[in-house]
Design a protein around this motif. Structure first.
Motif, mmCIF file in Angstrom:
data_model
loop_
_atom_site.group_PDB
_atom_site.id
_atom_site.type_symbol
_atom_site.label_atom_id
_atom_site.label_comp_id
_atom_site.label_asym_id
_atom_site.label_seq_id
_atom_site.Cartn_x
_atom_site.Cartn_y
_atom_site.Cartn_z
ATOM 1 N N VAL A 33 23.043 -38.377 -34.844
ATOM 2 C CA VAL A 33 23.887 -38.954 -35.897
ATOM 3 C C VAL A 33 24.885 -37.903 -36.350
ATOM 4 C CG1 VAL A 33 23.919 -39.923 -38.230
ATOM 5 C CG2 VAL A 33 22.042 -40.510 -36.660
ATOM 6 N N SER A 34 26.150 -38.298 -36.464
ATOM 7 C CA SER A 34 27.195 -37.420 -36.995
ATOM 8 C C SER A 34 27.645 -37.956 -38.348
ATOM 9 C CB SER A 34 28.389 -37.358 -36.037
ATOM 10 O OG SER A 34 29.515 -36.794 -36.695
ATOM 11 N N VAL A 42 22.830 -42.535 -28.726
ATOM 12 C CA VAL A 42 21.500 -42.408 -28.138
ATOM 13 C C VAL A 42 21.664 -41.788 -26.760
ATOM 14 C CG1 VAL A 42 19.373 -43.594 -27.492
ATOM 15 C CG2 VAL A 42 20.774 -44.487 -29.375
ATOM 16 N N TYR A 43 20.913 -40.716 -26.514
ATOM 17 C CA TYR A 43 20.985 -40.003 -25.240
ATOM 18 C C TYR A 43 19.647 -40.074 -24.517
ATOM 19 C CZ TYR A 43 25.417 -37.851 -26.594
ATOM 20 O OH TYR A 43 26.714 -37.638 -26.957
ATOM 21 N N ASP A 44 19.719 -40.176 -23.198
ATOM 22 C CA ASP A 44 18.575 -39.941 -22.323
ATOM 23 C C ASP A 44 18.954 -38.723 -21.485
ATOM 24 O OD1 ASP A 44 16.436 -39.919 -20.665
ATOM 25 O OD2 ASP A 44 16.815 -41.852 -19.727
ATOM 26 N N GLY A 45 18.441 -37.542 -21.882
ATOM 27 C CA GLY A 45 18.945 -36.308 -21.289
ATOM 28 C C GLY A 45 20.394 -36.128 -21.686
ATOM 29 N N GLY A 46 21.291 -35.975 -20.703
ATOM 30 C CA GLY A 46 22.705 -35.827 -21.001
ATOM 31 C C GLY A 46 23.474 -37.122 -20.879
ATOM 32 N N GLU A 47 22.781 -38.245 -20.634
ATOM 33 C CA GLU A 47 23.449 -39.529 -20.420
ATOM 34 C C GLU A 47 23.476 -40.357 -21.700
ATOM 35 O OE1 GLU A 47 23.014 -43.595 -17.702
ATOM 36 O OE2 GLU A 47 21.580 -41.953 -17.495
ATOM 37 N N VAL A 48 24.637 -40.914 -22.020
ATOM 38 C CA VAL A 48 24.765 -41.782 -23.186
ATOM 39 C C VAL A 48 24.130 -43.134 -22.873
ATOM 40 C CG1 VAL A 48 26.346 -42.922 -24.763
ATOM 41 C CG2 VAL A 48 26.880 -40.641 -23.905
ATOM 42 N N VAL A 49 23.248 -43.586 -23.749
ATOM 43 C CA VAL A 49 22.583 -44.868 -23.588
ATOM 44 C C VAL A 49 23.234 -45.921 -24.473
ATOM 45 C CG1 VAL A 49 20.398 -46.088 -23.910
ATOM 46 C CG2 VAL A 49 20.405 -43.787 -22.949
ATOM 47 N N ALA A 50 23.548 -45.574 -25.715
ATOM 48 C CA ALA A 50 24.139 -46.528 -26.652
ATOM 49 C C ALA A 50 24.831 -45.766 -27.769
ATOM 50 C CB ALA A 50 23.060 -47.436 -27.236
ATOM 51 N N THR A 51 25.819 -46.407 -28.397
ATOM 52 C CA THR A 51 26.506 -45.808 -29.542
ATOM 53 C C THR A 51 26.759 -46.866 -30.593
ATOM 54 O OG1 THR A 51 28.754 -46.236 -28.781
ATOM 55 C CG2 THR A 51 27.718 -44.198 -28.011
ATOM 56 N N SER A 52 26.988 -46.417 -31.816
ATOM 57 C CA SER A 52 27.310 -47.340 -32.905
ATOM 58 C C SER A 52 27.968 -46.581 -34.042
ATOM 59 C CB SER A 52 26.031 -48.016 -33.418
ATOM 60 O OG SER A 52 26.312 -48.867 -34.524
ATOM 61 N N ASN A 53 28.676 -47.313 -34.874
ATOM 62 C CA ASN A 53 29.079 -46.771 -36.162
ATOM 63 C C ASN A 53 27.892 -46.839 -37.114
ATOM 64 O OD1 ASN A 53 29.447 -49.710 -36.098
ATOM 65 N ND2 ASN A 53 30.081 -49.452 -38.241
ATOM 66 N N VAL A 54 27.872 -45.975 -38.128
ATOM 67 C CA VAL A 54 26.811 -45.956 -39.132
ATOM 68 C C VAL A 54 27.444 -45.677 -40.489
ATOM 69 C CG1 VAL A 54 25.083 -45.103 -37.488
ATOM 70 C CG2 VAL A 54 26.364 -43.472 -38.889
ATOM 71 N N SER A 55 26.616 -45.749 -41.526
ATOM 72 C CA SER A 55 27.043 -45.309 -42.853
ATOM 73 C C SER A 55 25.928 -44.444 -43.425
ATOM 74 C CB SER A 55 27.323 -46.499 -43.776
ATOM 75 O OG SER A 55 27.849 -46.055 -45.011
ATOM 76 N N ILE A 138 20.430 -35.060 -36.975
ATOM 77 C CA ILE A 138 21.537 -35.402 -37.871
ATOM 78 C C ILE A 138 22.343 -34.137 -38.103
ATOM 79 C CG2 ILE A 138 22.203 -36.377 -40.090
ATOM 80 C CD1 ILE A 138 19.537 -37.793 -40.210
ATOM 81 N N SER A 139 23.627 -34.192 -37.764
ATOM 82 C CA SER A 139 24.497 -33.023 -37.896
ATOM 83 C C SER A 139 25.834 -33.461 -38.468
ATOM 84 C CB SER A 139 24.699 -32.359 -36.531
ATOM 85 O OG SER A 139 25.380 -33.228 -35.646
ATOM 86 N N GLY A 140 26.678 -32.479 -38.785
ATOM 87 C CA GLY A 140 28.012 -32.807 -39.260
ATOM 88 C C GLY A 140 28.848 -33.391 -38.132
ATOM 89 N N GLU A 141 29.150 -32.574 -37.124
ATOM 90 C CA GLU A 141 29.915 -33.038 -35.966
ATOM 91 C C GLU A 141 28.980 -33.606 -34.898
ATOM 92 O OE1 GLU A 141 33.033 -33.331 -35.837
ATOM 93 O OE2 GLU A 141 33.580 -32.210 -37.637
ATOM 94 N N PRO A 142 29.485 -34.443 -33.980
ATOM 95 C CA PRO A 142 28.636 -34.965 -32.901
ATOM 96 C C PRO A 142 28.126 -33.843 -32.016
ATOM 97 C CG PRO A 142 30.733 -36.151 -33.039
ATOM 98 C CD PRO A 142 30.856 -34.957 -33.928
#
Length: 420
Positions: A33-34, A42-55, A138-142
């Motif tokens: 989370v950024s 969502v990552y599986d190793g270095g592969e992106v599995v899914a993304t979304s906006n959040v609040s 959870i971090s500031g930047e991705p």
């Protein structure tokens, strides 16, 4: 190895993007989370599995930054902090009230009371993908997990040989004809009838062990006092039960040792000079300045001492996860991320840190790994039960208040004001 945030990812869509080939093994997933981008990947190793906006959390209720794992999952949950507010498809990160959950209001800016709000469809999909123990960073930047190699990163031990060695076989007399004399001679031969039946299959199974949670951090005062008590007792200075508490008996034993070894009391009672003197008197070598702690299935498993070289330099905060653990080949793939360190001046003084140059360098994770030494017996124990999804955290700050019963190691680098 560069583990710093990567910005040109193109992942930050306002609706969820799902890779249809996402992994079925939740143990290998990490959720990142950024708060600056109001995004989740969502990552599986270095592969992106899914993304979304959040609040995430608004001012005064900021979402804590750090390393978490999913502690509990509930399809229907109501906040016990904010008027029974509905939190469907809740995935708890701390027992104090921080969670991922579905919300009808997910603006493109911080708006929650500390939780990570998810769009309805994505919250339900993510809930189906995960299980307890999946890590959430959870971090500031991705952050993007990167492949890592290091001598410190654990590799699975090969399974023991199950067939008997020739030296273990029973010998029986038999008769052979020696060509030179053409006379029968009694010799010893392996008695194959004494062999045990071969195993049907090698005992190698997926999910043989729950994933390990490993934390390497600087030693705290209690761990040092506990060791001092044990060693002082061995040396004849009655320090009482090694409980890590500086009670009257322990302080008297420390004073008696100092007097016997001409060490006047100056500054802190448990000083590096005292530790070195007691270890030397007991013939124990260099006192450890770090601790490796291992948990499994949300419960403590064991602890062991460790050594950090150049302790005046900050280690930083790093997270590593093990993938494709294979005990037959003795290999595992590791991926890592480095989080921004946020040490206060009082914390640096307490930890004896005088420089953060290494922890802020582009290869901070490599430098931290190279500075740590752990005992061989601790390594062997870990590598014998290492499994896919195991993780390693390196941190200067040790165990925080959020790590407790029923949790993995929770590392906070910035706190929130509340949750919900």
């Amino acid at each position: 190895m560069l583990l710093r945030p990567l910005f040109g990812l193109g992942l930050l869509a306002t609706t969820a993007i799902v890779n249809p080939a996402f992994a079925v093994d939740a143990r290998t997933l990490q959720i990142v989370v950024s708060t600056n981008r109001q995004s989740l990947a969502v990552y599986d190793g270095g592969e992106v599995v899914a993304t979304s906006n959040v609040s995430t959390g608004k001012r005064g209720h900021s979402t804590p930054l750090g390393i978490f794992s999913i502690l509990e999952k509930q399809r229907y949950h109501a906040s016990n902090l904010y008027s029974d507010a509905s939190m469907p498809f809740m995935q708890r990160l701390t027992w104090s009230g921080i969670a991922l959950h579905e919300s009808a209001s997910v603006p493109s800016h911080p708006a929650s009371h500390g939780c990570v709000r998810l769009p309805k469809a994505f919250a339900r999909m993510l809930y189906r993908m995960t299980e307890r123990g999946v890590h959430v960073i959870i971090s500031g930047e991705p952050l993007v997990p990167q492949p890592m190699e290091s001598a410190l990163l654990f590799q699975p031990a090969s399974p023991p040989v199950t067939a008997p060695l020739f030296s273990d076989l029973l010998l029986r007399p038999t008769t052979s004809i020696v060509a030179i004399s053409n006379r029968p001679v009694e010799v010893a031969a392996n008695d194959l009838t004494a062999l045990p039946p071969p195993p049907a299959v090698l005992p190698v199974t997926a999910h043989a062990q729950p994933p390990l949670r490993i934390l390497i951090t600087r030693r705290d005062l209690r761990a040092n006092v506990r060791d001092l008590q044990g060693l002082l007792n061995e040396l004849g200075f009655a320090a009482g039960e090694p409980d890590g508490l500086l009670g009257p008996g322990t302080t008297e034993a420390i004073a008696a040792f100092g007097k016997a070894h001409d060490m006047p009391q100056t500054g802190r009672m448990v000083s590096p000079a005292l530790m070195e003197a007691v270890y030397a008197a007991a013939g124990k070598g260099t006192p450890p300045n770090a601790e490796i702690m291992v948990r499994q299935d949300f419960a403590p498993l064991f602890e062991a001492p460790a050594i950090i070289a150049q302790p005046e330099e900050a280690l930083g905060t790093h997270f590593f996860s093990a993938h494709a653990v294979d005990h037959v080949s003795g290999r595992a793939e590791w991926y890592g991320v480095t989080l921004e360190n946020d040490l206060s001046t009082p914390a640096k003084k307490r930890l004896g840190i005088k420089s953060e140059a290494q922890s802020q360098s582009y290869d901070a994770a490599d430098r931290a790994l190279a500075r740590i030494t752990i005992p061989d017996d601790a390594r062997q124990r870990i590598e014998g039960i290492l499994d896919t999804g195991s993780s390693l955290i390196i941190s200067d700050t040790g165990i925080g208040a959020e790590t407790g019963n029923g949790t993995d190691f929770i590392t906070i680098i910035r706190r929130a004001a509340g949750g919900g």
